[in-house]
Design a protein around this motif. Sequence first.
Motif, short mmCIF file in Angstrom:
data_model
loop_
_atom_site.label_atom_id
_atom_site.label_comp_id
_atom_site.label_asym_id
_atom_site.label_seq_id
_atom_site.Cartn_x
_atom_site.Cartn_y
_atom_site.Cartn_z
N GLY A 106 -16.14 -14.78 -21.23
CA GLY A 106 -16.77 -13.99 -22.29
C GLY A 106 -16.35 -12.54 -22.26
N GLY A 107 -15.72 -12.11 -21.16
CA GLY A 107 -15.21 -10.75 -21.06
C GLY A 107 -16.30 -9.73 -20.77
N GLY A 108 -15.88 -8.48 -20.70
CA GLY A 108 -16.82 -7.39 -20.49
C GLY A 108 -17.11 -7.07 -19.05
N ARG A 109 -16.69 -7.94 -18.12
CA ARG A 109 -16.99 -7.70 -16.71
C ARG A 109 -15.92 -8.35 -15.84
N SER A 110 -15.42 -7.59 -14.88
CA SER A 110 -14.42 -8.11 -13.94
C SER A 110 -14.86 -7.80 -12.52
N THR A 111 -14.46 -8.67 -11.60
CA THR A 111 -14.78 -8.48 -10.19
C THR A 111 -13.52 -8.62 -9.37
N GLY A 112 -13.32 -7.72 -8.42
CA GLY A 112 -12.15 -7.76 -7.56
C GLY A 112 -12.44 -7.10 -6.23
N PHE A 113 -11.38 -6.87 -5.47
CA PHE A 113 -11.50 -6.32 -4.13
C PHE A 113 -10.66 -5.05 -4.05
N VAL A 114 -11.14 -4.05 -3.31
CA VAL A 114 -10.42 -2.78 -3.18
C VAL A 114 -10.39 -2.36 -1.72
N LEU A 115 -9.22 -1.90 -1.28
CA LEU A 115 -9.04 -1.32 0.04
C LEU A 115 -8.65 0.14 -0.13
N VAL A 116 -9.35 1.04 0.55
CA VAL A 116 -9.03 2.47 0.52
C VAL A 116 -8.67 2.88 1.94
N TYR A 117 -7.38 3.13 2.16
CA TYR A 117 -6.90 3.50 3.50
C TYR A 117 -7.09 4.99 3.74
N ASP A 118 -7.24 5.37 5.02
CA ASP A 118 -7.41 6.78 5.39
C ASP A 118 -6.14 7.57 5.11
N THR A 119 -5.00 7.00 5.48
CA THR A 119 -3.71 7.67 5.25
C THR A 119 -2.70 6.67 4.70
N LEU A 120 -1.62 7.20 4.15
CA LEU A 120 -0.55 6.35 3.62
C LEU A 120 0.16 5.62 4.75
N GLU A 121 0.25 6.25 5.93
CA GLU A 121 0.90 5.61 7.08
C GLU A 121 0.14 4.36 7.51
N SER A 122 -1.20 4.46 7.55
CA SER A 122 -1.99 3.28 7.93
C SER A 122 -1.90 2.19 6.87
N ALA A 123 -1.76 2.59 5.61
CA ALA A 123 -1.57 1.60 4.54
C ALA A 123 -0.25 0.86 4.73
N LYS A 124 0.81 1.61 5.05
CA LYS A 124 2.12 1.00 5.27
C LYS A 124 2.10 0.08 6.49
N LYS A 125 1.28 0.43 7.48
CA LYS A 125 1.22 -0.35 8.71
C LYS A 125 0.46 -1.67 8.53
N PHE A 126 -0.65 -1.65 7.78
CA PHE A 126 -1.53 -2.82 7.71
C PHE A 126 -1.43 -3.63 6.42
N GLU A 127 -1.01 -3.04 5.34
CA GLU A 127 -0.95 -3.75 4.05
C GLU A 127 0.20 -4.75 4.05
N PRO A 128 0.02 -5.92 3.42
CA PRO A 128 1.13 -6.87 3.33
C PRO A 128 2.28 -6.30 2.49
N LYS A 129 3.48 -6.75 2.78
CA LYS A 129 4.68 -6.20 2.13
C LYS A 129 4.64 -6.35 0.61
N PHE A 130 4.18 -7.52 0.13
CA PHE A 130 4.20 -7.75 -1.31
C PHE A 130 3.29 -6.77 -2.06
N ARG A 131 2.18 -6.38 -1.43
CA ARG A 131 1.28 -5.43 -2.08
C ARG A 131 1.87 -4.02 -2.06
N LEU A 132 2.60 -3.69 -1.01
CA LEU A 132 3.30 -2.40 -0.96
C LEU A 132 4.38 -2.34 -2.04
N VAL A 133 5.08 -3.45 -2.24
CA VAL A 133 6.11 -3.51 -3.28
C VAL A 133 5.49 -3.33 -4.66
#
Length: 189
Positions: free
Chosen positions: A123-150
């Motif tokens: 019916g639309g109007g509402r979406s649900t998902g997941f969000v990760l907020v990393y402290d630094t870009l280096e930690s994001a590069k270290k822990f995030e999967p490659k496909f999401r970084l791409v």
Amino acid sequence: MECIFEFLEKPQKLIVDMKTDTLDTLEPYIRRAFSGTDGFKIQLRPKYYWKSVLVRLADASSVTIRTRKFMTNRLLQRKQMVLDVIHPGLANLSKDDVREKIAKLFKADKETVFPFGFRTQFGGGRSTGFVLVYDTLESAKKFEPKFRLVRHGIGAHGTTSRKQRKERKNRLKKLRGTEKVKGKKPKKE
């Protein structure tokens, strides 16, 4: 009463019963029908007078974002949460817009915000998902999967083709033990 909707130079007609239907009762149906356009013009043409109304669709400013199941994950140096996006009149909110809004909400850099797994409710109007907020870009590069970084343009995409990977796999099947790592030895004569 006859109602003409004009958008993208393709007028569409809708016959409306003047006694029962008003513009207020029609508005949700009109918004759903033209959710992909910027705005549209409605001309109401009853027997004796002309009236023209301009209706603006909802934009990204009318979106509400709510977080659930918030957790600070110190081990992976990030904040993680389930995100509910309420977007009436919009088909969906782009992940780029979600990144901007979350970065503003958590006072973080846009590059360190990774939204994924969004599903729009029926019916639309509402979406649900997941969000990760990393402290630094280096930690994001270290822990995030490659496909999401791409996806975010941070990592590099694999250069070998699928066919090359399959051919290599099948060649390695014929070798045993350490030959798989070092390569096949030349035959002695």
